[in-house]
Design a protein around this motif. Structure first.
Motif, mmCIF file in Angstrom:
data_model
loop_
_atom_site.group_PDB
_atom_site.id
_atom_site.type_symbol
_atom_site.label_atom_id
_atom_site.label_comp_id
_atom_site.label_asym_id
_atom_site.label_seq_id
_atom_site.Cartn_x
_atom_site.Cartn_y
_atom_site.Cartn_z
ATOM 1 N N LEU A 64 4.348 10.657 6.842
ATOM 2 C CA LEU A 64 5.544 9.872 6.556
ATOM 3 C C LEU A 64 6.727 10.325 7.408
ATOM 4 O O LEU A 64 7.511 9.503 7.896
ATOM 5 N N GLU A 65 6.865 11.626 7.574
ATOM 6 C CA GLU A 65 7.972 12.147 8.385
ATOM 7 C C GLU A 65 7.840 11.707 9.840
ATOM 8 O O GLU A 65 8.825 11.303 10.470
ATOM 9 N N ILE A 66 6.639 11.766 10.369
ATOM 10 C CA ILE A 66 6.419 11.346 11.757
ATOM 11 C C ILE A 66 6.700 9.850 11.908
ATOM 12 O O ILE A 66 7.357 9.412 12.872
ATOM 13 N N LEU A 67 6.230 9.047 10.970
ATOM 14 C CA LEU A 67 6.485 7.611 11.034
ATOM 15 C C LEU A 67 7.981 7.321 10.983
ATOM 16 O O LEU A 67 8.498 6.477 11.731
ATOM 17 N N ARG A 71 0.829 -1.201 0.000
ATOM 18 C CA ARG A 71 0.000 0.000 0.000
ATOM 19 C C ARG A 71 0.865 1.253 0.000
ATOM 20 O O ARG A 71 2.060 1.209 0.302
ATOM 21 N N PHE A 72 0.222 2.365 -0.333
ATOM 22 C CA PHE A 72 0.898 3.651 -0.503
ATOM 23 C C PHE A 72 1.774 3.985 0.701
ATOM 24 O O PHE A 72 2.966 4.274 0.569
ATOM 25 N N LEU A 73 1.183 3.950 1.894
ATOM 26 C CA LEU A 73 1.898 4.375 3.086
ATOM 27 C C LEU A 73 3.037 3.422 3.417
ATOM 28 O O LEU A 73 4.176 3.838 3.656
ATOM 29 N N GLY A 74 2.746 2.127 3.444
ATOM 30 C CA GLY A 74 3.758 1.153 3.810
ATOM 31 C C GLY A 74 4.942 1.147 2.868
ATOM 32 O O GLY A 74 6.097 1.039 3.307
ATOM 33 N N ALA A 75 4.682 1.264 1.560
ATOM 34 C CA ALA A 75 5.772 1.257 0.583
ATOM 35 C C ALA A 75 6.700 2.443 0.793
ATOM 36 O O ALA A 75 7.930 2.318 0.718
#
Length: 358
Positions: free
Chosen positions: A222-225, A18-22
């Motif tokens: 994404l930056e926080i993750l 998925r978008f986020l995980g990739a």
């Protein structure tokens, strides 16, 4: 206060199809000090992600088979992003969604508990954990409990997921566990139910309601993750852009036309969504459009030393990416209009039948 430490050498990321995980896996693979990133997903990533995942070791397995990837590979960090926000009718519907979200998380955490080298756990959660009802406070902090049991399946799954994480923290207190409660994602490039909803020329809303909304820009999420993995930030954090937009403001700024439906016609929103290609709208989204939700993010900014762009700025980026209008064809617009009218007729007929039975 920002806490910088040596990044984990081996990281397992779930949900890389998925978008986020990739994107999270790709950024971690490029980070100095991270030696291996293992992407865990039962589905093959789309070919469009091949450039992103070139340095990520892909394992085709779901969370239930995570024990091998976590323990045998010596994972020092697990990033759990395989959380579905809506049921997919083509992949088993609600039953499959619960299996993935609740059972999958439970089994993933059981594997993590048995991994001796693990020192960090990062879990994607949602502000849906607070629910959405007329009983809500003006602003939710991380300590606020839901005032009513959420109606939506996603919110209930999130509450179960966070419950399992609390149990994990008690059993493995030496592992830094970070729970990130994200507001709905939005950006110029994000493709979600929410972005498709606001991209349509005709936006169904609820008559007499003007919910206060918050978003988080995908790049900020994404930056926080990323920081949650390569730095030390244990705890639970709301992740959203400061400020609010009321629903009517958002529709106007997007240059769309809103059509207000009676609250009794909420089910027609789901019908409209399916007909015009928005996606699956459930009770979580419907309650959010009715009641809204605003969270406090002061703990996040103080701990991470990072301030996401405001809700208004994030929404402006979405608008810029859709400046040329929606992708609706004339046929799909006709279908939307028909669905709206049918929903209104159904409500009127139901009201008339109820009145006649008195």
């Amino acid at each position: 206060m920002t806490s910088v430490s040596k990044p984990p050498r081996v990281v397992v990321v779930t949900g890389v199809s998925r978008f986020l995980g990739a994107r999270v896996a790709s950024r971690l693979a490029a980070h100095p000090g991270v030696e291996r990133v293992i992407g865990l997903d039962p589905r093959d990533p789309p070919t469009a992600f091949s450039g992103l995942l070139g340095d990520v070791e892909l394992v085709k397995a779901d969370a239930r088979a995570a024990s091998g990837a976590i323990a045998d590979l010596g994972a020092e960090a697990v990033v759990h992003l395989s959380v579905a926000s809506a049921p997919d009718p083509d992949s088993g519907g609600r039953a499959a969604m619960k299996e993935q979200n609740v059972i999958g998380t439970m089994q993933l955490l059981a594997a993590a508990q048995a991994a001796p080298q693990l020192r960090k756990l990062v879990v994607r959660s949602s502000t849906a954990a607070y629910g959405a009802s007329f009983k809500d406070p003006a602003v939710f902090t991380e300590e606020t409990e839901p005032r009513a049991v959420p109606r939506g399946s996603f919110a209930r799954d999130i509450l179960d997921i966070e419950g399992y994480v609390r149990g994990f923290r008690r059993r493995r207190p030496e592992v830094g566990a970070t729970v990130l409660r994200f507001a709905p994602f939005i950006s110029a490039s994000a493709e979600t139910t929410l972005t498709r909803y606001f991209a349509q020329p005709v936006v169904p809303t609820v008559w007499g309601r003007d919910a206060r909304l918050q978003f988080v820009h995908v790049d900020d999420a994404l930056e926080i993750l990323h920081r949650a993995v390569v730095e030390d930030h244990p705890g639970t954090f709301n992740v959203a852009g400061a400020g609010v937009l009321v629903l009517s403001q958002a529709v106007r700024r997007a240059g769309r036309i809103s059509i207000a439906l009676p609250e009794g016609a909420l089910s027609s929103l789901a019908s409209v969504a399916r007909n015009v290609g928005i996606g699956q709208i459930g009770l979580d989204q419907i309650d959010w459009f009715v009641h809204g939700r605003v969270v406090d993010t002061s703990r996040l900014t103080a701990e991470f030393g990072f301030t996401p762009r405001t809700t208004a700025e994030a929404f402006e980026d979405f608008i810029a990416g859709h400046a040329n209008g929606a992708s609706l064809t004339a046929g799909r617009l006709d279908a939307a209009e028909r669905a709206i009218l049918e929903g209104i007729r159904a409500v009127r007929a139901s009201a008339a039948a109820a009145g006649g039975s008195d």
